[in-house]
Design a protein around this motif. Structure first.
Motif, PDB file in Angstrom:
ATOM      1  N   ARG A 132       0.860  -1.190   0.000  1.00 44.42           N
ATOM      2  CA  ARG A 132       0.000   0.000   0.000  1.00 44.42           C
ATOM      3  C   ARG A 132       0.888   1.228   0.000  1.00 44.42           C
ATOM      4  N   ILE A 133       0.731   2.050  -1.027  1.00 46.50           N
ATOM      5  CA  ILE A 133       1.549   3.258  -1.139  1.00 46.50           C
ATOM      6  C   ILE A 133       0.659   4.461  -1.426  1.00 46.50           C
ATOM      7  N   PRO A 134       1.133   5.664  -1.076  1.00 47.86           N
ATOM      8  CA  PRO A 134       0.351   6.860  -1.392  1.00 47.86           C
ATOM      9  C   PRO A 134       0.539   7.231  -2.862  1.00 47.86           C
ATOM     10  N   LEU A 135      -0.556   7.533  -3.528  1.00 52.04           N
ATOM     11  CA  LEU A 135      -0.470   7.958  -4.920  1.00 52.04           C
ATOM     12  C   LEU A 135      -0.483   9.475  -5.058  1.00 52.04           C
ATOM     13  N   GLU A 136      -0.689  10.182  -3.936  1.00 55.91           N
ATOM     14  CA  GLU A 136      -0.674  11.644  -3.965  1.00 55.91           C
ATOM     15  C   GLU A 136       0.087  12.158  -2.749  1.00 55.91           C
ATOM     16  N   GLY A 137       0.758  13.307  -2.943  1.00 50.98           N
ATOM     17  CA  GLY A 137       1.489  13.894  -1.835  1.00 50.98           C
ATOM     18  C   GLY A 137       1.757  15.360  -2.059  1.00 50.98           C
ATOM     19  N   GLU A 138       2.135  16.016  -0.969  1.00 52.71           N
ATOM     20  CA  GLU A 138       2.465  17.439  -0.994  1.00 52.71           C
ATOM     21  C   GLU A 138       3.521  17.694   0.058  1.00 52.71           C
ATOM     22  N   VAL A 139       4.496  18.528  -0.268  1.00 51.65           N
ATOM     23  CA  VAL A 139       5.540  18.893   0.671  1.00 51.65           C
ATOM     24  C   VAL A 139       5.523  20.404   0.824  1.00 51.65           C
ATOM     25  N   ALA A 140       5.689  20.872   2.077  1.00 50.27           N
ATOM     26  CA  ALA A 140       5.604  22.310   2.351  1.00 50.27           C
ATOM     27  C   ALA A 140       6.599  22.727   3.421  1.00 50.27           C
ATOM     28  N   TRP A 141       7.045  23.970   3.310  1.00 42.62           N
ATOM     29  CA  TRP A 141       7.756  24.617   4.408  1.00 42.62           C
ATOM     30  C   TRP A 141       6.687  25.146   5.346  1.00 42.62           C
ATOM     31  N   ILE A 142       6.880  24.970   6.641  1.00 43.83           N
ATOM     32  CA  ILE A 142       5.909  25.461   7.616  1.00 43.83           C
ATOM     33  C   ILE A 142       6.429  26.803   8.132  1.00 43.83           C
ATOM     34  N   LEU A 143       5.881  27.874   7.579  1.00 46.23           N
ATOM     35  CA  LEU A 143       6.335  29.233   7.876  1.00 46.23           C
ATOM     36  C   LEU A 143       5.406  29.890   8.898  1.00 46.23           C
ATOM     37  N   PRO A 144       5.842  30.988   9.525  1.00 45.21           N
ATOM     38  CA  PRO A 144       4.982  31.664  10.508  1.00 45.21           C
ATOM     39  C   PRO A 144       3.605  32.048   9.956  1.00 45.21           C
ATOM     40  N   LYS A 145       3.518  32.375   8.656  1.00 42.77           N
ATOM     41  CA  LYS A 145       2.232  32.756   8.046  1.00 42.77           C
ATOM     42  C   LYS A 145       1.418  31.539   7.617  1.00 42.77           C
ATOM     43  N   GLY A 146       1.974  30.337   7.809  1.00 45.72           N
ATOM     44  CA  GLY A 146       1.273  29.118   7.432  1.00 45.72           C
ATOM     45  C   GLY A 146       2.094  28.290   6.464  1.00 45.72           C
ATOM     46  N   PRO A 147       1.589  27.100   6.110  1.00 41.39           N
ATOM     47  CA  PRO A 147       2.330  26.220   5.200  1.00 41.39           C
ATOM     48  C   PRO A 147       2.522  26.850   3.823  1.00 41.39           C
ATOM     49  N   ARG A 148       3.711  26.617   3.256  1.00 41.87           N
ATOM     50  CA  ARG A 148       3.981  27.071   1.889  1.00 41.87           C
ATOM     51  C   ARG A 148       4.370  25.860   1.052  1.00 41.87           C
ATOM     52  N   PRO A 149       3.365  25.231   0.410  1.00 48.11           N
ATOM     53  CA  PRO A 149       3.651  24.057  -0.427  1.00 48.11           C
ATOM     54  C   PRO A 149       4.573  24.432  -1.588  1.00 48.11           C
ATOM     55  N   TYR A 150       5.511  23.547  -1.874  1.00 46.46           N
ATOM     56  CA  TYR A 150       6.385  23.779  -3.020  1.00 46.46           C
ATOM     57  C   TYR A 150       6.495  22.557  -3.920  1.00 46.46           C
TER      58      TYR A 150
END
Length: 164
Positions: A132-150
């Motif tokens: 079982r593997i994830p077929l979707e994902g997102e990576v983000a920097w967690i900044l003071p103003k909130g997550p910043r997905p990149y």
């Protein structure tokens, strides 16, 4: 970056060295980073986080040391030579990895490396070649103003090569 712009990234960890080389359209170099302990740590973190897609790499026999925090989270530590990283893994009620977090991963800002909280989130788990593997994902920097997905991805094709 901007809608319509294609950025290709060579992101690797080879022989103890982290490598990051983004290019615009695969032609114009935007950066060429590597050769520092912080780059090596960042690339081992990326490897450990992406291992949700090849879960056999998370087995203790592959060098990952697990330490339970509670019923739904654990720290995973991986060492390669002098490079040691620990990430927090959070699991859903069904036991799959929901998120992976580092309290301080090096983020390059104006030429300086800034330790910044970093998180990957995985979803849409499906069976592929008996795992079982994830077929979707997102990576983000967690900044003071909130997550910043990149980085966002959807796996549309996957092939494992197992040693015989």
């Amino acid at each position: 970056m901007m809608p319509g712009l294609t950025v290709r990234v060579h992101d690797a960890y080879v022989n103890g060295e982290g490598i990051l080389h983004p290019t615009l359209f695969g032609l114009v170099s935007l950066a060429n980073l590597g050769g520092t302990p912080e780059m090596a740590r960042g690339e081992v973190m990326r490897f450990l986080a992406e291992a949700a897609s090849y879960p056999t790499a998370l087995l203790p026999s592959q060098g990952v040391q697990w330490a339970a925090i509670n019923a739904s989270s654990a720290n995973a530590t991986l060492q390669d030579g002098e490079t040691v990283v620990t990430l927090l893994f959070r699991f859903g009620q069904d036991g799959v990895i929901e998120s992976i977090r580092a309290d301080a991963r090096g983020r390059t800002v104006a030429g300086a490396v800034i330790p910044t909280p970093w998180e990957g989130r995985w979803r849409n788990y499906q069976a592929r070649e008996g795992m079982r593997i994830p077929l979707e994902g997102e990576v983000a920097w967690i900044l003071p103003k909130g997550p910043r997905p990149y980085w966002r991805a959807r796996i549309i094709m996957l092939r494992y090569e197992f040693a015989q």
